[in-house]
Design a protein around this motif. Structure first.
Motif, mmCIF file in Angstrom:
data_model
loop_
_atom_site.group_PDB
_atom_site.id
_atom_site.type_symbol
_atom_site.label_atom_id
_atom_site.label_comp_id
_atom_site.label_asym_id
_atom_site.label_seq_id
_atom_site.Cartn_x
_atom_site.Cartn_y
_atom_site.Cartn_z
ATOM 1 N N GLY A 106 37.110 48.874 19.978
ATOM 2 C CA GLY A 106 37.112 50.313 20.184
ATOM 3 C C GLY A 106 36.020 51.010 19.402
ATOM 4 N N HIS A 107 35.947 50.724 18.100
ATOM 5 C CA HIS A 107 34.954 51.381 17.249
ATOM 6 C C HIS A 107 33.529 51.007 17.643
ATOM 7 N N LEU A 108 33.313 49.730 17.929
ATOM 8 C CA LEU A 108 31.947 49.251 18.145
ATOM 9 C C LEU A 108 31.446 49.471 19.564
ATOM 10 N N VAL A 109 32.346 49.399 20.555
ATOM 11 C CA VAL A 109 31.908 49.407 21.948
ATOM 12 C C VAL A 109 32.535 50.535 22.753
ATOM 13 N N ILE A 110 33.864 50.664 22.690
ATOM 14 C CA ILE A 110 34.561 51.575 23.593
ATOM 15 C C ILE A 110 34.235 53.030 23.294
ATOM 16 N N VAL A 111 34.258 53.426 22.017
ATOM 17 C CA VAL A 111 33.988 54.828 21.682
ATOM 18 C C VAL A 111 32.585 55.259 22.127
ATOM 19 N N PRO A 112 31.517 54.475 21.833
ATOM 20 C CA PRO A 112 30.209 54.866 22.363
ATOM 21 C C PRO A 112 30.182 54.918 23.889
ATOM 22 N N ALA A 113 30.858 53.964 24.544
ATOM 23 C CA ALA A 113 30.886 53.966 26.008
ATOM 24 C C ALA A 113 31.636 55.180 26.538
ATOM 25 N N VAL A 114 32.754 55.531 25.911
ATOM 26 C CA VAL A 114 33.523 56.701 26.332
ATOM 27 C C VAL A 114 32.679 57.971 26.194
ATOM 28 N N SER A 115 31.938 58.072 25.101
ATOM 29 C CA SER A 115 31.108 59.267 24.888
ATOM 30 C C SER A 115 30.112 59.439 26.023
ATOM 31 N N GLU A 116 29.489 58.339 26.434
ATOM 32 C CA GLU A 116 28.530 58.412 27.531
ATOM 33 C C GLU A 116 29.228 58.681 28.859
ATOM 34 N N PHE A 117 30.388 58.056 29.052
ATOM 35 C CA PHE A 117 31.141 58.235 30.298
ATOM 36 C C PHE A 117 31.567 59.691 30.475
ATOM 37 N N LEU A 118 31.994 60.331 29.398
ATOM 38 C CA LEU A 118 32.444 61.713 29.489
ATOM 39 C C LEU A 118 31.299 62.659 29.837
ATOM 40 N N LYS A 119 30.112 62.352 29.361
ATOM 41 C CA LYS A 119 28.960 63.184 29.718
ATOM 42 C C LYS A 119 28.653 63.077 31.209
ATOM 43 N N LEU A 120 28.888 61.891 31.775
ATOM 44 C CA LEU A 120 28.617 61.676 33.196
ATOM 45 C C LEU A 120 29.748 62.171 34.086
ATOM 46 N N VAL A 284 39.983 55.738 36.933
ATOM 47 C CA VAL A 284 40.218 54.390 36.416
ATOM 48 C C VAL A 284 39.168 53.427 36.954
ATOM 49 N N ARG A 285 38.962 53.447 38.274
ATOM 50 C CA ARG A 285 37.991 52.519 38.867
ATOM 51 C C ARG A 285 36.591 52.767 38.329
ATOM 52 N N ARG A 286 36.235 54.033 38.197
ATOM 53 C CA ARG A 286 34.886 54.351 37.727
ATOM 54 C C ARG A 286 34.691 53.953 36.274
ATOM 55 N N PHE A 287 35.719 54.168 35.421
ATOM 56 C CA PHE A 287 35.578 53.818 34.011
ATOM 57 C C PHE A 287 35.503 52.305 33.819
ATOM 58 N N VAL A 288 36.333 51.560 34.555
ATOM 59 C CA VAL A 288 36.305 50.098 34.436
ATOM 60 C C VAL A 288 34.939 49.557 34.858
ATOM 61 N N SER A 289 34.392 50.056 35.954
ATOM 62 C CA SER A 289 33.069 49.612 36.398
ATOM 63 C C SER A 289 31.987 49.989 35.397
ATOM 64 N N PHE A 290 32.092 51.195 34.844
ATOM 65 C CA PHE A 290 31.130 51.641 33.842
ATOM 66 C C PHE A 290 31.181 50.755 32.605
ATOM 67 N N LEU A 291 32.397 50.443 32.150
ATOM 68 C CA LEU A 291 32.558 49.619 30.955
ATOM 69 C C LEU A 291 32.064 48.199 31.192
ATOM 70 N N ALA A 292 32.322 47.667 32.387
ATOM 71 C CA ALA A 292 31.840 46.329 32.694
ATOM 72 C C ALA A 292 30.316 46.272 32.633
ATOM 73 N N GLY A 293 29.656 47.321 33.109
ATOM 74 C CA GLY A 293 28.215 47.371 33.030
ATOM 75 C C GLY A 293 27.703 47.435 31.605
ATOM 76 N N LYS A 294 28.456 48.101 30.717
ATOM 77 C CA LYS A 294 28.047 48.195 29.327
ATOM 78 C C LYS A 294 28.264 46.906 28.555
ATOM 79 N N LEU A 295 29.354 46.207 28.886
ATOM 80 C CA LEU A 295 29.707 45.002 28.138
ATOM 81 C C LEU A 295 28.975 43.756 28.603
ATOM 82 N N ARG A 296 28.627 43.715 29.881
ATOM 83 C CA ARG A 296 28.091 42.481 30.442
ATOM 84 C C ARG A 296 26.837 41.976 29.709
ATOM 85 N N PRO A 297 25.875 42.834 29.331
ATOM 86 C CA PRO A 297 24.723 42.310 28.603
ATOM 87 C C PRO A 297 25.087 41.672 27.286
#
Length: 297
Positions: A106-120, A284-297
């Motif tokens: 959460g601290h290392l990955v999810i919170v930064p991803a959530v911040s970007e997701f909310l802007k979009l 839900v679908r959009r956030f899961v897809s967004f997170l998968a794109g962030k984590l995959r690299p």
């Protein structure tokens, strides 16, 4: 006793009362004329009063029917607006998204991803619960959970987001003072920093050339917080076993040094899990897809 839906027949009644015609009401409602007539009769039976005067050539409201129509004025637009509001959740990313995730990820990955997701997605808000506690998605009201490993109920959908290696490492200062373990068996002579939530307990698993080794350790420090363990390792307290998403940056910056690189250790499958439903909300679908794109690299 059968429970009666107070809305049964109301759409049919209001449409007939607008056109004063069962045929035109049936066309507008995309129903058979007989169905519209049956719904109006059932409504009259439930109310115990006649709403229409019917003849072979004319349909007219009774006095009671006119009063009933007046009392219901505006109800259909309200119902249609309520339907539009509900349907919008299937067409747009809107509403509150409740997510459960482990603290380290959460601290290392999810919170930064959530911040970007909310802007979009400005119409979405997020409630993020960071803990190791198991959650029941339906009973606890979560839209999805992100975990390293889950026993998945048949009523849940699982999507794998990424795979994270587990690595063993120590600080340059610790290595300079205590030396480098050459095999997993040498760990018994070192200070080990242990993550208390490991599912296999106080055992560090290794394998090489198809042979597996399970090394029991006596922790110098044991924590249920991997970021705290990482900090202790960077400070030189001992050797730590953690996922690379936790220690990767420290390894790249030289604050930690990878040990036993020729030995394989377990991996973590990062998963998103959410209730199985034909109508998964867009958020839900959009956030899961967004997170998968962030984590995959």
């Amino acid at each position: 006793m059968k429970t009666l839906d107070p809305l049964d027949g109301i759409a049919a009644f209001l449409t007939v009362s607008t056109h004063l015609s069962f045929t035109k009401a049936a066309e507008e409602l995309s129903m058979a004329r007989a169905t519209v007539g049956a719904q109006v009769r059932q409504l009259e039976d439930r109310l115990g009063i006649r709403l229409f005067q019917r003849s072979t050539r004319k349909v007219a409201l009774t006095e009671a029917g006119a009063a009933y129509r007046q009392a219901l004025s505006g109800i259909l637009p309200q119902i249609r607006e309520a339907e539009r509001a509900a349907i919008s959740f299937q067409k747009e990313a809107v509403g509150r998204l409740r997510v459960s995730a482990p603290p380290d990820l959460g601290h290392l990955v999810i919170v930064p991803a959530v911040s970007e997701f909310l802007k979009l997605n400005p119409a979405v808000s997020v409630e993020l619960d960071l803990s190791h506690r198991p959650v029941n998605l339906v009973e606890d009201g979560f839209d999805l959970a992100i975990r390293g490993r889950l026993e998945v109920d048949i009523n849940l959908i699982t999507r794998q987001l990424a795979t994270s290696s587990i690595v063993i490492s120590a600080s340059p200062a610790y290595i300079a003072e205590h030396g480098v373990p050459m095999t997993p068996h040498d760990l018994v002579h070192h200070a080990c920093l242990h993550f208390a939530e490991l599912r296999w307990g106080r055992i560090w698993p290794f394998s090489r050339d198809g042979e597996e080794f399970r090394i029991p350790i006596v922790p110098r420090l044991e924590l249920n917080h991997s970021l705290g363990l990482r900090d202790a390792a960077v400070l030189g307290l001992g050797i730590v076993l953690l996922p690379d998403f936790v220690v990767g940056e420290d390894l790249r910056q030289g604050r930690l040094v990878r040990l036993l690189p020729d030995w394989d250790i377990s991996t973590i499958q990062l998963q998103a899990v959410y209730p199985a439903n034909r109508h998964i909300a867009v958020k839900v679908r959009r956030f899961v897809s967004f997170l998968a794109g962030k984590l995959r690299p």
